[in-house]
Design a protein around this motif. Structure first.
Motif, PDB file in Angstrom:
ATOM      1  N   LYS A 250       1.233  -3.140 -13.389  1.00  0.00           N
ATOM      2  CA  LYS A 250       0.897  -2.271 -14.523  1.00  0.00           C
ATOM      3  C   LYS A 250       0.641  -3.092 -15.781  1.00  0.00           C
ATOM      4  CE  LYS A 250       3.267   2.015 -13.191  1.00  0.00           C
ATOM      5  NZ  LYS A 250       4.343   2.971 -13.548  1.00  0.00           N
TER       6      LYS A 250
ATOM      7  N   THR B  59       0.813  -1.222   0.000  1.00  0.00           N
ATOM      8  CA  THR B  59       0.000   0.000   0.000  1.00  0.00           C
ATOM      9  C   THR B  59       0.843   1.267   0.000  1.00  0.00           C
ATOM     10  OG1 THR B  59      -0.192  -0.144   2.409  1.00  0.00           O
ATOM     11  CG2 THR B  59      -1.979  -1.099   1.112  1.00  0.00           C
TER      12      THR B  59
ATOM     13  N   PRO C 134       0.647   3.031  -4.954  1.00  0.00           N
ATOM     14  CA  PRO C 134       0.553   4.420  -5.392  1.00  0.00           C
ATOM     15  C   PRO C 134       1.050   4.641  -6.820  1.00  0.00           C
ATOM     16  CG  PRO C 134       1.320   4.336  -3.138  1.00  0.00           C
ATOM     17  CD  PRO C 134       1.307   2.925  -3.631  1.00  0.00           C
ATOM     18  N   ALA C 135       2.140   3.991  -7.187  1.00  0.00           N
ATOM     19  CA  ALA C 135       2.667   4.152  -8.546  1.00  0.00           C
ATOM     20  C   ALA C 135       1.728   3.551  -9.584  1.00  0.00           C
ATOM     21  CB  ALA C 135       4.044   3.503  -8.640  1.00  0.00           C
TER      22      ALA C 135
ATOM     23  N   PRO D 286      -5.854   5.491 -12.774  1.00  0.00           N
ATOM     24  CA  PRO D 286      -6.751   5.996 -11.725  1.00  0.00           C
ATOM     25  C   PRO D 286      -8.110   5.309 -11.700  1.00  0.00           C
ATOM     26  CG  PRO D 286      -6.533   7.594 -13.497  1.00  0.00           C
ATOM     27  CD  PRO D 286      -5.513   6.535 -13.760  1.00  0.00           C
TER      28      PRO D 286
ATOM     29  N   TRP E  32      -8.681  -0.834  -5.742  1.00  0.00           N
ATOM     30  CA  TRP E  32      -7.887  -1.651  -4.817  1.00  0.00           C
ATOM     31  C   TRP E  32      -8.803  -2.179  -3.735  1.00  0.00           C
ATOM     32  CZ3 TRP E  32      -4.192  -4.596  -3.277  1.00  0.00           C
ATOM     33  CH2 TRP E  32      -3.712  -4.588  -1.964  1.00  0.00           C
TER      34      TRP E  32
ATOM     35  N   LEU F  38      -1.730   3.045  -9.199  1.00  0.00           N
ATOM     36  CA  LEU F  38      -2.992   3.786  -9.247  1.00  0.00           C
ATOM     37  C   LEU F  38      -2.813   5.185  -9.827  1.00  0.00           C
ATOM     38  CD1 LEU F  38      -4.509   2.681  -5.818  1.00  0.00           C
ATOM     39  CD2 LEU F  38      -5.008   1.783  -8.090  1.00  0.00           C
ATOM     40  N   LYS F  39      -1.624   5.732  -9.725  1.00  0.00           N
ATOM     41  CA  LYS F  39      -1.371   7.031 -10.335  1.00  0.00           C
ATOM     42  C   LYS F  39      -1.466   6.944 -11.849  1.00  0.00           C
ATOM     43  CE  LYS F  39       2.092  10.723 -10.611  1.00  0.00           C
ATOM     44  NZ  LYS F  39       3.436  11.176 -10.144  1.00  0.00           N
ATOM     45  N   GLU F  40      -0.978   5.859 -12.413  1.00  0.00           N
ATOM     46  CA  GLU F  40      -1.025   5.668 -13.866  1.00  0.00           C
ATOM     47  C   GLU F  40      -2.377   5.140 -14.323  1.00  0.00           C
ATOM     48  OE1 GLU F  40       1.447   3.199 -17.288  1.00  0.00           O
ATOM     49  OE2 GLU F  40       2.459   3.886 -15.461  1.00  0.00           O
TER      50      GLU F  40
END
Length: 221
Positions: A177, A75, A80-81, A87, A91, A83-85
């Motif tokens: 990813k 988490t 974060p990396a 959105p 999760w 979900l940033k790419e």
């Protein structure tokens, strides 16, 4: 405790190769008394299903102890990396005892990719899901043909040498990813995974390996 008390019976079943080596080398159980039989999965129950259109990343496992450390690592360092790419990705966590009405096969089936170790990895594979293996000791990552045997050796990260944070962050981000970006790739990984479970971990076949061991143990008494 294993060394001091005779608590492992006439025969001991190890569900992964690392545990078998540990029992023999570290605990001192004679190899003739340790047998490798993997966990069995009820593949008629843990079956194929349809994912949501929205890509769901599903974590299944405890949130306490060393599993909690792995979950915080995910988490804080990995998700974060991702979900940033992406959105739109979601999760989800199942990190407590399931409610009585909760169907674990249906929970697995909603996901694009399932994160877990041990039986969770095999159950999700049986449901045709891409699996990112991370456990108490290590993070094998996205399960594929090329890394499956190594991942199985540690029960998909739950035992073996502790190297959870050694270079795994970037690899796990890359693996997640990859399956979030490409639904067809996730489906392909899921089809391979189910065939793998059917061929080596199906509950009926595992039971046929276990039953003779009980019969042998009775003869040893």
């Amino acid at each position: 405790a294993f060394r001091r008390f005779p608590c492992l019976g006439s025969l001991t079943i190890a569900m992964c190769p690392y545990l078998k080596r540990y029992l023999e080398r570290d605990i001192g159980i004679p190899p003739s008394k340790v047998r490798l039989v993997p966990n069995g999965i009820a593949c008629q129950t843990f079956n194929l299903g349809t994912s949501y259109d929205v890509p769901i990343i599903l974590y299944v496992g405890r949130s306490t102890g060393q599993k909690g450390v792995a979950l915080r690592f995910l988490t804080e360092k990995v998700l974060p990396a991702v979900l940033k790419e992406f959105p739109d990705a979601q999760w989800w966590m199942l990190a407590d005892e399931p409610a009585p009405a909760l169907s674990m096969p249906e929970e697995y089936q909603t996901a694009r990719v399932v994160i877990g170790a041990g039986r969770v990895a095999l159950e999700a594979m049986a449901c045709g899901k891409a699996v990112l293996a991370i456990g108490e000791s290590s993070a094998p990552g996205l399960l594929e043909e090329k890394n499956f045997e190594e991942a199985f050796d540690s029960n998909f990260g739950d035992c073996g040498p502790w190297n959870l944070f050694q270079g795994s962050e970037a690899r796990l981000v890359k693996d997640l990813k990859k399956v979030i970006a490409d639904a067809s790739l996730a489906e392909q990984a899921g089809r391979w995974g189910r065939e793998k479970v059917l061929s080596g971990f199906e509950a009926g076949g595992v039971a046929r390996k276990v039953l003779p061991l009980y019969e042998e143990a009775l003869c040893l008494r």
